[in-house]
Design an enzyme around this catalytic site. Structure first.
Site, PDB file in Angstrom:
ATOM      1  N   SER A 146       0.860  -1.186   0.000  1.00 31.84           N
ATOM      2  CA  SER A 146       0.000   0.000   0.000  1.00 31.84           C
ATOM      3  C   SER A 146       0.891   1.229   0.000  1.00 31.84           C
ATOM      4  O   SER A 146       2.026   1.196   0.479  1.00 31.84           O
ATOM      5  CB  SER A 146      -0.877   0.015   1.253  1.00 31.84           C
ATOM      6  OG  SER A 146      -1.484   1.284   1.429  1.00 31.84           O
ATOM      7  N   TYR A 203      -1.969  -0.158  10.636  1.00 30.62           N
ATOM      8  CA  TYR A 203      -2.044  -0.441   9.208  1.00 30.62           C
ATOM      9  C   TYR A 203      -0.745  -0.001   8.527  1.00 30.62           C
ATOM     10  O   TYR A 203      -0.159  -0.732   7.733  1.00 30.62           O
ATOM     11  CB  TYR A 203      -3.249   0.278   8.597  1.00 30.62           C
ATOM     12  CG  TYR A 203      -3.419   0.013   7.122  1.00 30.62           C
ATOM     13  CD1 TYR A 203      -3.948  -1.187   6.675  1.00 30.62           C
ATOM     14  CD2 TYR A 203      -3.047   0.962   6.178  1.00 30.62           C
ATOM     15  CE1 TYR A 203      -4.105  -1.433   5.320  1.00 30.62           C
ATOM     16  CE2 TYR A 203      -3.202   0.729   4.828  1.00 30.62           C
ATOM     17  CZ  TYR A 203      -3.732  -0.474   4.407  1.00 30.62           C
ATOM     18  OH  TYR A 203      -3.881  -0.723   3.058  1.00 30.62           O
TER      19      TYR A 203
END
Length: 141
Positions: free
Chosen positions: A36, A50
């Protein structure tokens, strides 16, 4: 914390391990991990775990590239930015904030991420190893 690692890191490690076991006897292969854009930085508060897992995917990809490069297996990553998916629709409450973080001012498409993956899988990409291609509409520009 454990759940976040189990969802974002453990599958990358397990799939890479399984793929490598099949590729090593052939002395050739391509492993392409999906991370990501959060693996490059921390642009928003409230998503620390995250972000940590995406940094882990980035680091794992680089480390594994060193280990498998000697048998001509390349290991690279693709880090998407905001991409239109079922879980991340373009009209979600946070989408305007996400769009403003890209220099293009919009979400990307799944096909654009797939194109990056396909390019890293080509035989002509044999000298690309340990890299992460960021497909983020200018998020990190």
């Amino acid at each position: 914390m454990t759940r976040c690692i189990g969802i974002s890191v453990r599958p990358v490690i397990e799939l890479s391990k399984n793929a490598a076991q099949r590729m090593i006897p052939q002395k050739w292969g391509r492993i392409i991990n999906i991370g990501s854009v959060f693996g490059e930085g921390a642009p928003l508060p409230g998503v620390t775990m995250y972000i940590a897992t995406k940094f882990a995917v980035h680091g794992f990809t680089r480390g594994l590239s060193r280990e498998l490069g000697v048998v001509e297996i390349t290991v690279n990553g693709v880090q998407p930015g905001p991409i239109v998916t079922e879980m991340s629709p373009e009209n979600a409450p946070h989408s305007e904030v996400m769009k403003k973080l890209t220099s293009l001012g919009c979400y990307g498409r799944v096909e654009e991420v797939a194109s990056a993956v396909a390019s890293l899988a080509l035989p002509e990409s044999a000298y690309i190893n340990g890299e992460t291609l960021t497909v983020d509409g200018g998020w990190n520009a």
